[in-house]
Design a protein around this motif. Structure first.
Motif, PDB file in Angstrom:
ATOM      1  N   GLY A 111      69.131  55.354  55.513  1.00  0.00           N
ATOM      2  CA  GLY A 111      69.303  54.900  54.141  1.00  0.00           C
ATOM      3  C   GLY A 111      69.079  53.415  53.968  1.00  0.00           C
ATOM      4  N   GLY A 112      69.934  52.773  53.185  1.00  0.00           N
ATOM      5  CA  GLY A 112      69.829  51.350  52.927  1.00  0.00           C
ATOM      6  C   GLY A 112      70.952  50.572  53.564  1.00  0.00           C
ATOM      7  N   LEU A 113      70.954  49.283  53.369  1.00  0.00           N
ATOM      8  CA  LEU A 113      71.962  48.413  53.967  1.00  0.00           C
ATOM      9  C   LEU A 113      73.367  48.795  53.506  1.00  0.00           C
ATOM     10  CD1 LEU A 113      72.026  45.968  55.870  1.00  0.00           C
ATOM     11  CD2 LEU A 113      71.927  44.494  53.858  1.00  0.00           C
ATOM     12  N   GLY A 114      73.484  49.308  52.292  1.00  0.00           N
ATOM     13  CA  GLY A 114      74.788  49.704  51.770  1.00  0.00           C
ATOM     14  C   GLY A 114      75.101  51.179  51.939  1.00  0.00           C
ATOM     15  N   ALA A 124      75.597  47.954  56.822  1.00  0.00           N
ATOM     16  CA  ALA A 124      75.862  46.520  56.974  1.00  0.00           C
ATOM     17  C   ALA A 124      77.035  46.269  57.914  1.00  0.00           C
ATOM     18  CB  ALA A 124      76.139  45.891  55.605  1.00  0.00           C
ATOM     19  N   ASP A 125      78.059  47.102  57.822  1.00  0.00           N
ATOM     20  CA  ASP A 125      79.207  46.967  58.731  1.00  0.00           C
ATOM     21  C   ASP A 125      78.783  47.234  60.172  1.00  0.00           C
ATOM     22  OD1 ASP A 125      81.115  46.455  56.674  1.00  0.00           O
ATOM     23  OD2 ASP A 125      81.177  48.599  56.219  1.00  0.00           O
ATOM     24  N   ALA A 153      72.388  39.565  49.219  1.00  0.00           N
ATOM     25  CA  ALA A 153      73.776  39.199  48.904  1.00  0.00           C
ATOM     26  C   ALA A 153      74.749  40.040  49.738  1.00  0.00           C
ATOM     27  CB  ALA A 153      74.042  39.392  47.417  1.00  0.00           C
ATOM     28  N   LEU A 154      74.460  41.336  49.891  1.00  0.00           N
ATOM     29  CA  LEU A 154      75.300  42.198  50.714  1.00  0.00           C
ATOM     30  C   LEU A 154      75.260  41.758  52.179  1.00  0.00           C
ATOM     31  CD1 LEU A 154      77.065  44.655  51.234  1.00  0.00           C
ATOM     32  CD2 LEU A 154      74.987  46.073  51.229  1.00  0.00           C
ATOM     33  N   ALA A 155      74.077  41.391  52.645  1.00  0.00           N
ATOM     34  CA  ALA A 155      73.944  40.914  54.028  1.00  0.00           C
ATOM     35  C   ALA A 155      74.785  39.666  54.249  1.00  0.00           C
ATOM     36  CB  ALA A 155      72.472  40.631  54.345  1.00  0.00           C
ATOM     37  N   ARG A 156      74.750  38.747  53.299  1.00  0.00           N
ATOM     38  CA  ARG A 156      75.551  37.519  53.432  1.00  0.00           C
ATOM     39  C   ARG A 156      77.044  37.831  53.381  1.00  0.00           C
ATOM     40  NH1 ARG A 156      71.352  34.596  50.299  1.00  0.00           N
ATOM     41  NH2 ARG A 156      70.221  33.409  51.881  1.00  0.00           N
ATOM     42  N   LEU A 190      64.689  33.056  45.437  1.00  0.00           N
ATOM     43  CA  LEU A 190      65.961  33.604  44.969  1.00  0.00           C
ATOM     44  C   LEU A 190      66.925  33.945  46.102  1.00  0.00           C
ATOM     45  CD1 LEU A 190      64.630  35.965  42.162  1.00  0.00           C
ATOM     46  CD2 LEU A 190      65.982  33.889  41.829  1.00  0.00           C
ATOM     47  N   THR A 191      66.378  34.267  47.285  1.00  0.00           N
ATOM     48  CA  THR A 191      67.225  34.728  48.389  1.00  0.00           C
ATOM     49  C   THR A 191      67.387  33.716  49.518  1.00  0.00           C
ATOM     50  OG1 THR A 191      65.359  35.720  49.591  1.00  0.00           O
ATOM     51  CG2 THR A 191      66.504  37.114  47.969  1.00  0.00           C
TER      52      THR A 191
END
Length: 227
Positions: A111-114, A124-125, A153-156, A190-191
């Motif tokens: 899936g994705g990072l989240g 991410a965890d 933003a989630l990665a940070r 932006l990132t």
């Protein structure tokens, strides 16, 4: 750590094509060193079967994919349908063993990072817990900029080491569409994360020669231990 976690903004972002491209490049140009590929969690049929077919990895099924569930759903839901739980300790032990045996390991997330790994943890965890450097695959489509910003933003927030972003054309895209929907300069602005290249749409995503060529056009110094 001599490993790389490949994740995306969502399912079907292009994680598999980046993983296969990097593996194809490695086996073409770095074959004096050993490569491992791991899909820590898989639900349904897909990546582990593809990697086993495309590459001579000399890995067992459990080394390639330590935890698998039949239903193509989020892992905690797929596990519950089988009356099981997601055994993170089993995944970690398999990764640690493979990492000791190989010069480099590509880890393709689900899936994705989240995306959920268990009911309490996300991809991410997992990246933070394993201290894995991460590359984020962003599909070129309308909304790509916002997806990139949100995932960075989630990665940070998760304090993971995000090495860069790779743009991927899941569908055929014109140069104008790429420039309008996923402008690298705007995403970087932006990132504050580098865009490491673009994967064009591949008519045959199993063509290892073409995949190696695609990988060669990326910023490989950030993706593979070539030095």
């Amino acid at each position: 750590m001599n490993a790389l976690l490949i994740t995306g903004t969502d399912t079907d972002a292009g994680k598999t094509v980046l993983t296969t491209a990097l593996a194809a490049y490695w086996q073409t140009y770095c074959n004096s060193q050993s490569l491992g590929i791991m899909k820590p969690l898989q639900t349904g049929v897909g990546d582990r079967e593809l990697y086993d077919r495309l590459f001579s990895l000399d890995q067992t099924w459990e080394e390639l994919n330590p935890v698998h569930f039949e239903a193509p759903l989020a892992p905690p839901i797929a596990a519950e349908k089988e009356g099981k739980r997601v055994k993170l300790e089993k995944i970690w032990q398999a990764f640690e063993a493979l990492h000791r045996q190989r010069d480099f390991v590509l880890v393709e997330a689900l899936g994705g990072l989240g995306s959920p790994v268990t009911r309490e943890t996300t991809v991410a965890d997992l990246a933070w817990d394993w201290r894995l450097p991460v590359v984020l695959v962003v599909p070129v489509k309308l909304g790509a900029i916002g997806q990139a910003v949100a995932n960075v933003a989630l990665a940070r927030q998760s304090k993971i080491h995000l090495k860069g972003i790779v743009l991927n054309c899941v569908e055929p895209r014109s140069e104008q569409e790429i420039a309008d929907w996923a402008p690298a300069d705007l995403i970087e602005s932006l990132t504050s994360i580098s865009v490491l290249g673009l994967i064009p749409h591949l008519a045959d995503p199993t063509d290892l020669v073409k995949l190696a060529q695609v990988a060669a056009d990326l910023d490989l110094e950030q993706l593979l231990p070539l030095g």
